[in-house]
Design a protein around this motif. Structure first.
Motif, PDB file in Angstrom:
ATOM      1  N   LEU A 333      -7.597   2.721  -9.391  1.00 19.85           N
ATOM      2  CA  LEU A 333      -6.835   3.028  -8.619  1.00 19.85           C
ATOM      3  C   LEU A 333      -5.418   3.167  -9.022  1.00 19.85           C
ATOM      4  CD1 LEU A 333      -8.015   1.493  -5.300  1.00 19.85           C
ATOM      5  CD2 LEU A 333      -8.017   3.963  -5.694  1.00 19.85           C
ATOM      6  N   PRO A 334      -4.275   3.924  -8.978  1.00 20.64           N
ATOM      7  CA  PRO A 334      -3.167   3.912  -9.392  1.00 20.64           C
ATOM      8  C   PRO A 334      -2.038   2.785  -8.518  1.00 20.64           C
ATOM      9  CG  PRO A 334      -3.160   5.938  -7.880  1.00 20.64           C
ATOM     10  CD  PRO A 334      -4.723   5.187  -8.039  1.00 20.64           C
ATOM     11  N   GLU A 335      -1.176   2.123  -9.140  1.00 18.83           N
ATOM     12  CA  GLU A 335      -0.266   1.230  -8.290  1.00 18.83           C
ATOM     13  C   GLU A 335       0.409   2.040  -7.175  1.00 18.83           C
ATOM     14  OE1 GLU A 335      -0.010  -1.941  -8.338  1.00 18.83           O
ATOM     15  OE2 GLU A 335      -0.807  -2.587 -10.234  1.00 18.83           O
ATOM     16  N   ARG A 336       1.024   3.145  -7.461  1.00 18.18           N
ATOM     17  CA  ARG A 336       1.654   3.800  -6.303  1.00 18.18           C
ATOM     18  C   ARG A 336       1.112   5.137  -5.896  1.00 18.18           C
ATOM     19  NH1 ARG A 336       5.080   0.916  -9.501  1.00 18.18           N
ATOM     20  NH2 ARG A 336       6.643  -0.507  -8.301  1.00 18.18           N
ATOM     21  N   GLY A 366      -8.025  -5.610   1.929  1.00 16.23           N
ATOM     22  CA  GLY A 366      -6.528  -5.431   1.634  1.00 16.23           C
ATOM     23  C   GLY A 366      -6.446  -5.214   0.097  1.00 16.23           C
ATOM     24  N   LEU A 367      -7.063  -4.467  -0.705  1.00 20.40           N
ATOM     25  CA  LEU A 367      -6.926  -4.283  -2.246  1.00 20.40           C
ATOM     26  C   LEU A 367      -6.835  -2.664  -2.228  1.00 20.40           C
ATOM     27  CD1 LEU A 367      -9.638  -6.461  -3.568  1.00 20.40           C
ATOM     28  CD2 LEU A 367      -7.082  -6.861  -3.393  1.00 20.40           C
ATOM     29  N   ALA A 368      -6.981  -2.003  -1.208  1.00 14.86           N
ATOM     30  CA  ALA A 368      -6.886  -0.398  -1.295  1.00 14.86           C
ATOM     31  C   ALA A 368      -6.125   0.163  -0.313  1.00 14.86           C
ATOM     32  CB  ALA A 368      -8.015   0.462  -1.641  1.00 14.86           C
ATOM     33  N   GLN A 369      -5.238   1.238  -0.258  1.00 13.20           N
ATOM     34  CA  GLN A 369      -4.699   1.721   0.913  1.00 13.20           C
ATOM     35  C   GLN A 369      -4.626   3.360   0.690  1.00 13.20           C
ATOM     36  OE1 GLN A 369      -0.921   0.563   1.530  1.00 13.20           O
ATOM     37  NE2 GLN A 369      -0.728   1.276   3.517  1.00 13.20           N
TER      38      GLN A 369
END
Length: 382
Positions: A333-336, A366-369
């Motif tokens: 996953l990317p940061e932003r 709470g580790l991905a959105q």
């Protein structure tokens, strides 16, 4: 004291003066005829030739009562193998070492002791800490911290009271409100080294012991330091070498430790330090295991299955505990900027169906959105 007990003590006092340790031939005679008869025969000169060689020059120095009085004058006493607080179990290791051909593997004939504690009780759980007299600041700090840590774990620190590592280990044990035993290479009435006079007092007043197999008046000598090292090795459940030059007396103690079948440990040090050469050699040879904390020392030398040290842990991460596939998805996953589930599958190398099942689980943790542009990474508790 009974007549027999008094005769035993007088005989042992005389024998401790008449022969330079370790005196294996004299030990054999004592085991055959007993200490009282052995003392009588030595004094008369009626002994086998190997015993005569080691006792002839001193057999007329018959002064056991004077030696006991000199010891009493400095609040010392004579501990003999017939006493209940003699460390019989620790000294039994000499038998196996002698069977393997170790010439110096002989217990003391007696021990001159300052302090009221039971020696057998103190060394029931003990570790020997040794090292160079020319210690570096690094070595002295490590030895002090080991002494403190061992004391806090209820382990007696045994050492040789020399300058450098020995003194730091003894001091650490006292700082840690523990007990320590100093094995010296001269009579107890000779404070050597003189700079440790106050240390000797603190050892005794804090419940420890200062011991020697040499009677009052015997001066320190190089060969006596090497001989007493076998006692340091025997009284500890293991020996840890903190710093040692290539020809340090500490490596001599290490050799005695191996001969007695006790665990041997060494503290790694800076590779460019002359005081680390001995430790590095022990580690490279495989004769010693590396240690850096009191807990690791106890694990290496203590009771199997009981004295285990905790594995050092670094700072905890948000992803600690994730199973491998979930961790791969999180790392993809990317940061932003967001990514679609299909893009995450390509980046992680996992099947799309597996990725679609893991992304919601990571979101709950709470580790991905999930945003308008897709999925991105999120730190827990942000």
């Amino acid at each position: 004291m009974s007549v027999d007990a008094s005769r035993l003590r007088l005989a042992r006092a005389y024998l401790s003066r008449v022969a330079e340790p370790p005196a294996p031939a004299l030990h054999r005679l004592i085991s055959e005829v007993g200490p009282v008869e052995a003392a009588d025969r030595v004094h008369r000169g009626d002994v086998p030739e190997p015993v005569a060689r080691t006792t002839e020059s001193r057999r007329n120095a018959f002064r056991p009562r004077d030696d006991l009085a000199a010891a009493a004058a400095i609040q010392a006493r004579l501990l003999i193998p017939e006493d209940p607080d003699w460390p019989s179990w620790q000294f039994s290791s000499f038998i196996a070492a002698a069977a393997q051909g170790s010439e110096d593997a002989v217990p003391p004939l007696a021990l001159w002791v300052r302090g009221d504690a039971s020696l057998a009780g103190l060394v029931e759980r003990a570790v020997s800490v040794v090292g160079s007299r020319s210690a570096t600041p690094y070595g002295e700090v490590v030895a002090t911290e080991l002494g403190i840590g061992l004391a806090e774990l209820g382990v007696t620190v045994v050492s040789g009271a020399a300058m450098g590592i020995d003194g730091a280990a003894h001091s650490g044990a006292i700082i840690g409100n523990g007990r320590t035993v100093a094995v010296v290479a001269c009579g107890l009435d000779i404070p050597y080294p003189l700079d440790h006079l106050s240390l000797f007092r603190r050892i005794v007043t804090r419940g420890g012991l200062v011991i020697s197999e040499y009677p009052p008046g015997v001066k320190p000598a190089k060969h006596r330091f090497l001989i007493r090292n076998r006692l340091i090795a025997a009284l500890g459940g293991g020996t840890v070498v903190v710093e040692a030059g290539i020809r340090s007396g500490a490596t001599n103690t290490a050799a005695h430790t191996r001969a007695l079948g006790r665990p041997l440990m060494a503290v790694p040090g800076p590779v460019n330090s002359a005081m680390s050469v001995g430790c590095l050699a022990l580690l490279r040879s495989g004769h010693a295991v590396p240690v850096g904390t009191a807990a690791q020392v106890i694990e290496a030398s203590g009771r199997i299955g009981i004295d285990l040290s905790d594995t050092p842990e670094g700072p905890r991460k948000d992803t600690d505990g994730l199973e491998p596939h979930a961790l791969r998805v999180h790392e993809a996953l990317p940061e932003r900027a967001g990514m679609s589930a299909e893009e995450v599958a390509i980046e992680s190398g996992l099947p799309l169906s597996r990725v679609r099942g893991l992304l919601p689980a990571l979101e709950l943790a709470g580790l991905a959105q999930r945003g308008d542009e897709g999925w991105h990474r999120q730190r827990a508790n942000r």
